[in-house]
Enzyme design. Structure first.
Site, mmCIF file in Angstrom:
data_model
loop_
_atom_site.group_PDB
_atom_site.id
_atom_site.type_symbol
_atom_site.label_atom_id
_atom_site.label_comp_id
_atom_site.label_asym_id
_atom_site.label_seq_id
_atom_site.Cartn_x
_atom_site.Cartn_y
_atom_site.Cartn_z
ATOM 1 N N HIS A 1 0.878 -1.188 0.000
ATOM 2 C CA HIS A 1 0.000 0.000 0.000
ATOM 3 C C HIS A 1 0.906 1.226 0.000
ATOM 4 O O HIS A 1 1.750 1.360 -0.883
ATOM 5 C CB HIS A 1 -0.909 -0.126 1.225
ATOM 6 C CG HIS A 1 -2.074 0.810 1.271
ATOM 7 N ND1 HIS A 1 -2.446 1.637 0.253
ATOM 8 C CD2 HIS A 1 -2.982 1.055 2.275
ATOM 9 C CE1 HIS A 1 -3.510 2.332 0.604
ATOM 10 N NE2 HIS A 1 -3.848 2.002 1.828
ATOM 11 N N HIS B 1 -2.173 -2.217 -9.765
ATOM 12 C CA HIS B 1 -3.170 -1.632 -8.880
ATOM 13 C C HIS B 1 -4.421 -2.492 -8.923
ATOM 14 O O HIS B 1 -4.759 -3.034 -9.974
ATOM 15 C CB HIS B 1 -3.512 -0.203 -9.339
ATOM 16 C CG HIS B 1 -4.144 0.600 -8.272
ATOM 17 N ND1 HIS B 1 -5.502 0.558 -8.049
ATOM 18 C CD2 HIS B 1 -3.624 1.427 -7.338
ATOM 19 C CE1 HIS B 1 -5.772 1.350 -7.023
ATOM 20 N NE2 HIS B 1 -4.658 1.879 -6.576
ATOM 21 N N ASP C 1 2.896 5.630 -6.704
ATOM 22 C CA ASP C 1 4.114 5.489 -5.910
ATOM 23 C C ASP C 1 5.369 5.343 -6.761
ATOM 24 O O ASP C 1 6.478 5.441 -6.241
ATOM 25 C CB ASP C 1 3.996 4.268 -4.985
ATOM 26 C CG ASP C 1 3.005 4.521 -3.864
ATOM 27 O OD1 ASP C 1 2.956 5.677 -3.401
ATOM 28 O OD2 ASP C 1 2.283 3.590 -3.474
HETATM 29 N N1 CMC Z 1 5.040 -6.809 -10.121
HETATM 30 C C1 CMC Z 1 4.941 -8.006 -10.733
HETATM 31 N N2 CMC Z 1 3.795 -8.679 -10.892
HETATM 32 C C2 CMC Z 1 2.691 -8.098 -10.412
HETATM 33 C C3 CMC Z 1 2.703 -6.850 -9.762
HETATM 34 C C4 CMC Z 1 3.946 -6.192 -9.634
HETATM 35 N N3 CMC Z 1 4.020 -5.005 -9.028
HETATM 36 N N4 CMC Z 1 1.448 -6.515 -9.379
HETATM 37 C C5 CMC Z 1 0.675 -7.542 -9.770
HETATM 38 N N5 CMC Z 1 1.406 -8.491 -10.395
HETATM 39 C C6 CMC Z 1 0.925 -9.721 -11.014
HETATM 40 C C7 CMC Z 1 0.554 -10.736 -9.948
HETATM 41 O O1 CMC Z 1 1.656 -11.557 -9.615
HETATM 42 C C8 CMC Z 1 -0.547 -11.484 -10.641
HETATM 43 O O2 CMC Z 1 0.017 -12.364 -11.581
HETATM 44 P P1 CMC Z 1 -0.620 -13.835 -11.851
HETATM 45 O O3 CMC Z 1 -1.966 -13.561 -12.449
HETATM 46 O O4 CMC Z 1 0.324 -14.494 -12.766
HETATM 47 O O5 CMC Z 1 -0.700 -14.497 -10.502
HETATM 48 C C9 CMC Z 1 -1.286 -10.410 -11.440
HETATM 49 O O6 CMC Z 1 -0.295 -9.406 -11.697
HETATM 50 C C10 CMC Z 1 -2.461 -9.795 -10.698
HETATM 51 O O7 CMC Z 1 -2.000 -9.245 -9.491
HETATM 52 P P2 CMC Z 1 -2.722 -9.348 -8.093
HETATM 53 O O8 CMC Z 1 -1.692 -9.538 -7.029
HETATM 54 O O9 CMC Z 1 -3.847 -10.320 -8.160
HETATM 55 O O10 CMC Z 1 -3.359 -7.898 -7.972
HETATM 56 P P3 CMC Z 1 -3.964 -7.231 -6.677
HETATM 57 O O11 CMC Z 1 -5.064 -6.365 -7.144
HETATM 58 O O12 CMC Z 1 -4.274 -8.239 -5.636
HETATM 59 O O13 CMC Z 1 -2.734 -6.354 -6.129
HETATM 60 C C11 CMC Z 1 -1.225 -4.579 -5.795
HETATM 61 C C12 CMC Z 1 -2.583 -5.008 -6.354
HETATM 62 C C13 CMC Z 1 -1.103 -3.069 -5.839
HETATM 63 C C14 CMC Z 1 -1.112 -5.019 -4.314
HETATM 64 C C15 CMC Z 1 -0.109 -5.264 -6.629
HETATM 65 O O14 CMC Z 1 -0.187 -4.828 -7.969
HETATM 66 C C16 CMC Z 1 1.283 -4.983 -6.068
HETATM 67 O O15 CMC Z 1 1.731 -5.697 -5.168
HETATM 68 N N6 CMC Z 1 2.004 -3.921 -6.598
HETATM 69 C C17 CMC Z 1 3.288 -3.563 -6.050
HETATM 70 C C18 CMC Z 1 3.118 -2.731 -4.787
HETATM 71 C C19 CMC Z 1 2.639 -1.331 -5.090
HETATM 72 O O16 CMC Z 1 3.150 -0.633 -5.963
HETATM 73 N N7 CMC Z 1 1.642 -0.857 -4.297
HETATM 74 C C20 CMC Z 1 1.114 0.494 -4.405
HETATM 75 C C21 CMC Z 1 -0.290 0.503 -4.898
HETATM 76 S S1 CMC Z 1 -0.884 2.139 -5.365
HETATM 77 C C22 CMC Z 1 -0.837 3.118 -3.967
HETATM 78 C C23 CMC Z 1 -1.455 2.539 -2.743
HETATM 79 O O17 CMC Z 1 -2.414 1.763 -2.769
HETATM 80 O O18 CMC Z 1 -0.973 2.879 -1.674
#
Ligand code: CMC
Length: 439
Positions: free
Chosen positions: A268, A307, A363
């Site tokens: 987050h 996201h 971010d």
């Molecule tokens: N790097 C590599 N792969 C990713 C990433 C990433 N940053 N984000 C998602 N994926 C992949 C994930 O592994 C999954 O792949 P598969 O379908 O093969 O299993 C697919 O994309 C879908 O991802 P998810 O984890 O189901 O998506 P989510 O909606 O649960 O998670 C998230 C969203 C923001 C937690 C995630 O994208 C993430 O961990 N990003 C990196 C951390 C980040 O930048 N967070 C800030 C978010 S914006 C500001 C805020 O909220 O504070």
């Protein structure tokens, strides 16, 4: 318009049900009528991590994740960022409308009156270890304010509520600045109410021996704009925590502390610190392909990418990227920008990211700007928490005023043992042991 309904056939019983739709959703409680027999509890929905569940109605923030749109109270984020100050946006988010000149002056002065911290709070902060993470200090000290303002527990009194909201918006920069100076062993700078909200924050952060701190107007404007971009983001993880804790009628200081704890997580708000650490780890452009490969193999994450809601470029990231250049005119370029941009270029062309619709989020670039301004990476999430306090408070107030809201209490699917009897300790079979830590 005729009532919209859904027809559901339960293949277990062959019965058909007509379920009314509510604003494009199914009210989960309607499904409880679907039972196999009179004893059956009724159907529930199962939605870990709320992937497809609206937990409330809200009139504060609108996001269209497919089209990359973000609006506060109907105003596009691009317009607010260009034409309004953060304090105007805070007023908009809390009150629903942009302030008139008179309302703005009253709001600004009202916040200005509450920027001071009680001396006991200052002493409390002095007690943290010299290397305390500023986010841990912020989270704990906001909770401690609950002891300074015990009347805050009267959450149903609108005037009292507004007083605490103004206090929190006013005191977050003061708490944040002190948590920052603590790491350097610097004396605590009292607020200067001749200065604007942002300029005063910069004064509390950076004033040394000069009699009056004068903020660089370009940096002040950039910080103000970054605050606007971070002010609210509908039902994100920390806002959901704010609403959940607030739904138990906890006071706003404790609820904000809980929300800020959620924000601190690396998935987050903590992501901005992680982005910087990632860029440092990559080090040079030559190392980018190797890093991307590790991400694709699932060994790392590309921090600042992806996201839950945006499946398109995060509109905030676009504005932050533009702002970076204005900041660099003053501070000199942060060499990490080059690595960040190259990483973005490669990621946006790569099938792995394209297929998963992973784009830079807010971010990805904000940390690069914060660092150029002189902040250490461990302050980045604190810088996110100050403006997000406005969103948390508006959402908390909306929750309290919503007659449909009750204490947040989800259901579960129980997967544990069936009922069984306790066996005397000496007669129990050994189970896989959980190792106790050696120290
Ligand atoms: N790097 C590599 N792969 C990713 C990433 C990433 N940053 N984000 C998602 N994926 C992949 C994930 O592994 C999954 O792949 P598969 O379908 O093969 O299993 C697919 O994309 C879908 O991802 P998810 O984890 O189901 O998506 P989510 O909606 O649960 O998670 C998230 C969203 C923001 C937690 C995630 O994208 C993430 O961990 N990003 C990196 C951390 C980040 O930048 N967070 C800030 C978010 S914006 C500001 C805020 O909220 O504070």
């Amino acid at each position: 318009m005729p009532e919209e309904t859904l027809t559901i056939t339960d293949n277990r019983t062959g019965k058909t049900y007509t379920v009314p739709l509510y604003k494009g959703t199914v009210r989960a409680l309607e499904l409880r009528h679907i039972k196999t027999d009179a004893e059956d509890f009724g159907l529930m929905t199962y939605d870990p991590a709320f992937l497809n569940t609206a937990s409330c109605e809200s009139s504060i923030t609108f996001i269209d994740g497919d089209r990359g749109i973000l609006e506060y109270r109907g105003y596009p984020i691009e317009d607010l960022a260009e034409h309004c100050t953060f304090l105007e946006v805070a007023y908009l988010i809390i009150h629903g409308e942009l302030p008139t000149e008179e309302q703005y002056v009253e709001w600004k002065n009202g916040i200005g009156r509450h920027t001071l911290l009680h001396e006991s709070t200052k002493k409390f902060m002095e007690g943290f270890r010299h290397d305390a993470h500023p986010m841990g200090m912020l989270v704990s000290t906001v909770a401690a304010l609950s002891t300074v303002y015990p009347e805050a527990k009267e959450v149903h009194d609108p005037a009292n509520r507004m007083r605490q909201m103004v206090r929190l918006i006013a005191k977050m920069p003061s708490l944040s600045a002190y948590s920052y100076r603590h790491a350097f062993g610097r004396y605590y700078v009292y607020p200067d109410n001749d200065l604007g909200y942002i300029e005063n924050y910069m004064n509390m952060l950076w004033r040394r021996v000069e009699p009056k701190y004068v903020a660089n107007p370009i940096l002040a404007r950039a910080l103000d704009l970054l605050f606007t971009l971070h002010a609210d983001h509908e039902q994100n993880c920390s806002t959901n925590v704010m609403r959940a804790v607030g739904s138990a009628m906890a006071d706003p200081y404790l609820s904000v502390s809980a929300a800020a704890s959620a924000l601190s997580g690396p998935l987050h708000g903590g992501a901005n610190q992680e982005v910087l650490e990632m860029l440092d780890l990559i080090g040079t452009k030559d190392n980018i392909p190797g890093y991307i490969q590790e991400v694709k193999e699932g060994r790392r994450k590309l921090m600042g990418f992806g996201h839950r809601v945006y499946k398109n470029y995060d509109p905030r990231a676009r504005i932050v990227k533009r702002t970076a250049y204005e900041v660099f005119e003053v501070t000199g370029i942060n060499p990490r920008l080059e690595i960040g941009m190259e990483l973005e270029r490669i990621a946006l062309e790569d099938d792995y990211f394209v297929k998963r619709r992973l784009y830079p989020n807010v971010d990805f670039y904000s940390g690069i700007i914060f660092q150029a301004m002189g902040f250490r990476p461990d302050m980045f999430t604190v810088l996110f928490a100050i403006p997000r306090t406005v969103g948390w408070l508006a959402q908390w107030q909306e929750m309290l005023q919503d007659p449909e809201q009750k204490i947040a209490r989800p259901r579960q699917i129980y997967t544990g043992s069936q009922r069984r009897e306790v066996v005397a300790r000496a007669l129990r079979n050994s189970t896989p042991a959980v190792a106790m830590p050696s120290r």
